[in-house]
Scaffold this motif. Sequence first.
Motif, mmCIF file in Angstrom:
data_model
loop_
_atom_site.group_PDB
_atom_site.id
_atom_site.type_symbol
_atom_site.label_atom_id
_atom_site.label_comp_id
_atom_site.label_asym_id
_atom_site.label_seq_id
_atom_site.Cartn_x
_atom_site.Cartn_y
_atom_site.Cartn_z
ATOM 1 N N LEU A 374 0.828 -1.206 0.000
ATOM 2 C CA LEU A 374 0.000 0.000 0.000
ATOM 3 C C LEU A 374 0.866 1.262 0.000
ATOM 4 C CD1 LEU A 374 -2.849 1.107 0.067
ATOM 5 C CD2 LEU A 374 -2.826 0.893 2.561
ATOM 6 N N LEU A 375 1.980 1.227 0.715
ATOM 7 C CA LEU A 375 2.884 2.380 0.740
ATOM 8 C C LEU A 375 3.479 2.646 -0.634
ATOM 9 C CD1 LEU A 375 4.654 1.690 4.153
ATOM 10 C CD2 LEU A 375 3.413 3.794 3.574
ATOM 11 N N TRP A 376 3.867 1.586 -1.340
ATOM 12 C CA TRP A 376 4.390 1.776 -2.700
ATOM 13 C C TRP A 376 3.305 2.357 -3.610
ATOM 14 C CZ3 TRP A 376 9.223 1.992 -4.062
ATOM 15 C CH2 TRP A 376 10.196 1.276 -3.358
ATOM 16 N N LYS A 377 2.083 1.833 -3.502
ATOM 17 C CA LYS A 377 0.979 2.335 -4.339
ATOM 18 C C LYS A 377 0.695 3.805 -4.055
ATOM 19 C CE LYS A 377 -1.623 -1.982 -5.000
ATOM 20 N NZ LYS A 377 -2.887 -2.691 -4.670
ATOM 21 N N PRO A 381 4.218 8.052 -8.305
ATOM 22 C CA PRO A 381 3.381 8.997 -9.065
ATOM 23 C C PRO A 381 2.325 8.266 -9.889
ATOM 24 C CG PRO A 381 5.590 8.845 -10.004
ATOM 25 C CD PRO A 381 5.637 8.103 -8.719
ATOM 26 N N LYS A 382 1.123 8.837 -9.958
ATOM 27 C CA LYS A 382 0.009 8.174 -10.636
ATOM 28 C C LYS A 382 0.117 8.262 -12.155
ATOM 29 C CE LYS A 382 -1.721 7.581 -6.543
ATOM 30 N NZ LYS A 382 -1.517 6.265 -5.884
ATOM 31 N N ASN A 383 0.796 9.295 -12.645
ATOM 32 C CA ASN A 383 0.818 9.534 -14.087
ATOM 33 C C ASN A 383 2.083 9.032 -14.775
ATOM 34 O OD1 ASN A 383 2.337 11.421 -12.751
ATOM 35 N ND2 ASN A 383 1.888 13.098 -14.177
ATOM 36 N N VAL A 384 2.943 8.307 -14.042
ATOM 37 C CA VAL A 384 4.163 7.747 -14.629
ATOM 38 C C VAL A 384 4.232 6.267 -14.288
ATOM 39 C CG1 VAL A 384 6.677 7.913 -14.775
ATOM 40 C CG2 VAL A 384 5.327 9.968 -14.324
ATOM 41 N N GLU A 385 4.449 5.441 -15.277
ATOM 42 C CA GLU A 385 4.448 3.995 -15.083
ATOM 43 C C GLU A 385 5.839 3.496 -14.680
ATOM 44 O OE1 GLU A 385 3.121 2.221 -18.673
ATOM 45 O OE2 GLU A 385 1.076 3.020 -18.512
ATOM 46 N N LEU A 386 5.837 2.280 -14.082
ATOM 47 C CA LEU A 386 7.090 1.591 -13.812
ATOM 48 C C LEU A 386 7.512 0.796 -15.044
ATOM 49 C CD1 LEU A 386 6.595 0.018 -10.252
ATOM 50 C CD2 LEU A 386 8.130 1.884 -10.856
ATOM 51 N N GLU A 387 8.810 0.618 -15.178
ATOM 52 C CA GLU A 387 9.313 -0.262 -16.237
ATOM 53 C C GLU A 387 8.712 -1.656 -16.061
ATOM 54 O OE1 GLU A 387 13.662 -1.576 -18.083
ATOM 55 O OE2 GLU A 387 13.503 -0.774 -16.055
ATOM 56 N N GLU A 388 8.410 -2.344 -17.166
ATOM 57 C CA GLU A 388 7.720 -3.629 -17.107
ATOM 58 C C GLU A 388 8.469 -4.695 -16.322
ATOM 59 O OE1 GLU A 388 8.241 -1.837 -19.729
ATOM 60 O OE2 GLU A 388 6.301 -1.378 -20.640
ATOM 61 N N SER A 389 9.772 -4.548 -16.187
ATOM 62 C CA SER A 389 10.588 -5.589 -15.541
ATOM 63 C C SER A 389 10.506 -5.569 -14.014
ATOM 64 C CB SER A 389 12.049 -5.433 -15.961
ATOM 65 O OG SER A 389 12.544 -4.168 -15.556
ATOM 66 N N ILE A 390 9.717 -4.646 -13.465
ATOM 67 C CA ILE A 390 9.601 -4.592 -12.006
ATOM 68 C C ILE A 390 8.162 -4.260 -11.634
ATOM 69 C CG2 ILE A 390 10.162 -2.117 -11.790
ATOM 70 C CD1 ILE A 390 11.825 -2.900 -9.282
ATOM 71 N N THR A 391 7.712 -4.821 -10.515
ATOM 72 C CA THR A 391 6.347 -4.553 -10.037
ATOM 73 C C THR A 391 6.406 -4.140 -8.569
ATOM 74 O OG1 THR A 391 5.961 -6.829 -9.286
ATOM 75 C CG2 THR A 391 5.422 -6.309 -11.603
ATOM 76 N N ILE A 392 5.340 -3.458 -8.123
ATOM 77 C CA ILE A 392 5.312 -3.061 -6.715
ATOM 78 C C ILE A 392 5.138 -4.277 -5.813
ATOM 79 C CG2 ILE A 392 4.517 -0.714 -7.152
ATOM 80 C CD1 ILE A 392 1.706 -1.612 -6.476
ATOM 81 N N GLU A 393 4.525 -5.342 -6.340
ATOM 82 C CA GLU A 393 4.403 -6.579 -5.554
ATOM 83 C C GLU A 393 5.792 -7.152 -5.269
ATOM 84 O OE1 GLU A 393 0.556 -5.778 -7.392
ATOM 85 O OE2 GLU A 393 2.592 -5.900 -8.235
ATOM 86 N N GLU A 394 6.654 -7.106 -6.272
ATOM 87 C CA GLU A 394 8.021 -7.592 -6.084
ATOM 88 C C GLU A 394 8.770 -6.725 -5.072
ATOM 89 O OE1 GLU A 394 12.198 -7.975 -8.641
ATOM 90 O OE2 GLU A 394 10.346 -7.333 -9.622
ATOM 91 N N LEU A 395 8.611 -5.421 -5.189
ATOM 92 C CA LEU A 395 9.289 -4.501 -4.276
ATOM 93 C C LEU A 395 8.832 -4.710 -2.834
ATOM 94 C CD1 LEU A 395 9.086 -1.243 -6.438
ATOM 95 C CD2 LEU A 395 11.151 -2.561 -5.928
ATOM 96 N N ALA A 396 7.511 -4.860 -2.646
ATOM 97 C CA ALA A 396 6.964 -5.045 -1.304
ATOM 98 C C ALA A 396 7.407 -6.367 -0.696
ATOM 99 C CB ALA A 396 5.440 -4.978 -1.353
#
Length: 449
Positions: A374-377, A381-396
């Motif tokens: 939830l903190l990562w989400k 920023p809402k208007n800029v995407e992450l690179e496809e090779s990484i997800t917030i689930e992985e980071l968390a």
Amino acid sequence: MVVIDKKINSLINLELIKYLENRVRARLLYELREEVVEVIEPEIEKDGTFLSDFIIRNKLSNYEVILLLLTLIPHLVPNFYTKIIEEYIPQGGEFPEFGGVKGKSYRGILPTVETALYILSGNYIVNRLLNRAYILYENRLIKNKIIVVEKVSEGEPLTSAKLILSEEYTHLFLTGEELKPQLSQDFPASLITTNLAWEDLVLQEKTLNDVKEIENWLAYKEILMNDWGMASKIKPGYRVLFCGLPGTGKTLTAGLLGKHTGKDVYRVDLSMVVSKYIGETEKNLSKLFDKSINKDWILFFDEADAIFGKRTGVRDAHDKYANQEVSYLLQRIEAHPGLIILASNFKNNIDTAFTRRFNNIIEFETPNYDERLLLWKNNLPKNVELEESITIEELAKKFNLTGANIVNVVQYACLKTIGSNENKILRQYILEGVKREYTKEGKTINIKL
């Protein structure tokens, strides 16, 4: 008649000034010419002025209104008292019964306790004795330090003490704006604010429920103490310990409590409080508590271990006085009527004498997977995407970071993205930020960039 600039009419009810003038004139007529003049008390209504609103809201008595006006008038009309006195004593000369003193630069009369006694009691000694006690010790304006009785020189009567309207209330009545104290040696604390909302604070459910208890106290303390008659049974104020690792939301929680209850939160600068000189720490704390005792502020002692830490065995004079500081603090926080928040990385660092007196001890634990997600989400920023090779689930899942750590990582990665003219936040920038956070805390982590 004293002429008053019409410009102040929007801030000060001129009828109140006229009432004070009539009271002064009536006293002079009676004492000097034995003429009795009836002075009708003004009907104070909600007229939009801060002075009238203050009088109504605090249900000031007639005597309290006179004291308030006595101390306010030098800021409005410098010749107010001298002009009236000259009409009744045209030959001039000493007039000790009226009291009053000259300032270093101010050439008008500044009121003293004697001035108030003369207007309220004249030369009638029985009334003077009663009103002397009332002015010096009993009225709420003095008790709440809205009006300050200046100290007198040794051997001089207390009635010669100058009556001073506090700077905050002078500023409020004359400008309509509240004067916020600034960080200084006399007030070792600074105002903290936040643009965030409760939704931005990610805490475990138990921690949030404990924080809600503080909100309840702030909202209903007057009902509890007064309407329910608990003032004689429980101690004033509310004392709470926030304990947890840095970055887990302690300071943000304090800021949000103030924001959503309409109360100022002041973070105490312990570097300006703690002194190696005997007695100076208590003196600095006394200034802080005296200034805030009736302001309804929230006092936030960050890294409180420095001053609320455990007492030691007495081996030398230094230990003895250090323990005296703790004892002094115990007395002050128990008597303080407002909310006091102590923040510490570890609960065990705080002296048990304090922990026994806390109304609540709230644990701020390191966020778990769901909270980190939830903190990562919330912070990316809402208007800029992450690179496809990484997800917030992985980071968390991979990185055990606090909320403050995650904010720092996001800031670093966003700035790198902007500086590189990228249209997505790259995996490399996120991982570099994570590595920086681990390094800052002396931890090692093997991250493949």
